[in-house]
Design a protein around this motif. Structure first.
Motif, PDB file in Angstrom:
ATOM      1  N   VAL A  38       0.634  -1.157   0.194  1.00  0.00           N
ATOM      2  CA  VAL A  38      -0.146  -0.119  -0.113  1.00  0.00           C
ATOM      3  C   VAL A  38       0.890   1.129  -0.267  1.00  0.00           C
ATOM      4  CG1 VAL A  38      -1.887   1.126   1.394  1.00  0.00           C
ATOM      5  CG2 VAL A  38      -1.610  -1.032   1.100  1.00  0.00           C
ATOM      6  N   ASN A  39       1.785   1.299   0.789  1.00  0.00           N
ATOM      7  CA  ASN A  39       2.858   2.962   1.408  1.00  0.00           C
ATOM      8  C   ASN A  39       3.705   2.868   0.171  1.00  0.00           C
ATOM      9  OD1 ASN A  39       2.126   3.371   3.686  1.00  0.00           O
ATOM     10  ND2 ASN A  39       3.451   2.109   4.555  1.00  0.00           N
ATOM     11  N   LEU A  40       3.979   1.759  -0.832  1.00  0.00           N
ATOM     12  CA  LEU A  40       4.070   1.400  -2.396  1.00  0.00           C
ATOM     13  C   LEU A  40       3.720   2.116  -3.271  1.00  0.00           C
ATOM     14  CD1 LEU A  40       6.577  -1.446  -2.195  1.00  0.00           C
ATOM     15  CD2 LEU A  40       7.511   0.451  -2.534  1.00  0.00           C
ATOM     16  N   ALA A  41       2.288   1.865  -3.033  1.00  0.00           N
ATOM     17  CA  ALA A  41       1.352   2.368  -4.038  1.00  0.00           C
ATOM     18  C   ALA A  41       1.241   3.922  -4.262  1.00  0.00           C
ATOM     19  CB  ALA A  41       0.492   1.475  -4.432  1.00  0.00           C
ATOM     20  N   LEU A  42       1.340   3.936  -2.712  1.00  0.00           N
ATOM     21  CA  LEU A  42       0.548   5.398  -2.729  1.00  0.00           C
ATOM     22  C   LEU A  42       1.894   6.418  -2.890  1.00  0.00           C
ATOM     23  CD1 LEU A  42      -1.542   4.461   0.708  1.00  0.00           C
ATOM     24  CD2 LEU A  42      -1.501   5.385  -1.128  1.00  0.00           C
ATOM     25  N   ASP A  43       3.207   6.050  -2.699  1.00  0.00           N
ATOM     26  CA  ASP A  43       4.485   6.736  -2.898  1.00  0.00           C
ATOM     27  C   ASP A  43       4.043   7.010  -4.455  1.00  0.00           C
ATOM     28  OD1 ASP A  43       5.276   6.557  -0.443  1.00  0.00           O
ATOM     29  OD2 ASP A  43       6.756   4.976  -0.315  1.00  0.00           O
ATOM     30  N   TRP A  44       3.795   5.760  -5.218  1.00  0.00           N
ATOM     31  CA  TRP A  44       3.739   6.232  -6.792  1.00  0.00           C
ATOM     32  C   TRP A  44       3.123   6.837  -6.909  1.00  0.00           C
ATOM     33  CZ3 TRP A  44       0.750   4.453 -10.741  1.00  0.00           C
ATOM     34  CH2 TRP A  44       1.208   4.313 -11.807  1.00  0.00           C
TER      35      TRP A  44
END
Length: 149
Positions: A38-44
């Motif tokens: 989730v954090n990777l996607a939100l960062d993206w």
């Protein structure tokens, strides 16, 4: 991250509204995605917003882009051809092509397929509010119906 992009596409795309990060995070956790994903996607998505704000509208680019050796290891000729097709037909700009390439290179897979390129490109265009290009790419996505399986 691709699974999250598919989830976002399937749950939010047709509404035409992109949810806030808080809402998206809540929905992703409820759907069973782990915190790291989730954090990777939100960062993206945040990174896309920053790039959009920095670049504004890009002018046509007359330069030739060659893939670096490490990019050639992941990006097949068919994927590269598809990206060039999108750019040459003004569906994406040269800057958006670079965002797609950067996103593809960050995926934890050995080889990229055209369907992933379509999905990532669709998410970039959608996030930037480019509806006419998004509709065309969505049509291309459903041509293979990979999201429905």
């Amino acid at each position: 991250m691709v699974d999250i992009l598919i989830f976002v596409y399937e749950n939010f795309f047709t509404s035409g509204i992109y949810p806030s990060n808080t809402t998206l995070q809540t929905r992703l956790f409820a759907a069973g995605f782990n915190e790291k994903e989730v954090n990777l996607a939100l960062d993206w998505f945040d990174h896309l917003d920053q790039l959009s704000n920095q670049s504004g509208n890009s002018q046509p680019n007359e330069t030739i882009r060659c893939l670096h050796a490490h990019e050639q290891e992941k990006i097949s000729a068919s994927v590269w051809g598809f990206l060039l097709f999108l750019e040459q037909n003004s569906i994406i700009s040269a800057i958006q092509r670079e965002w797609v390439l950067s996103s593809l290179m960050s995926l934890d897979v050995n080889e990229i397929d055209v369907e992933r390129v379509k999905l990532i490109t669709l998410m970039i265009l959608w996030r930037q509010g480019q509806s006419s290009e998004t509709l065309l790419l969505e049509e291309l996505l459903h041509e293979h119906e990979f999201l429905l399986h």
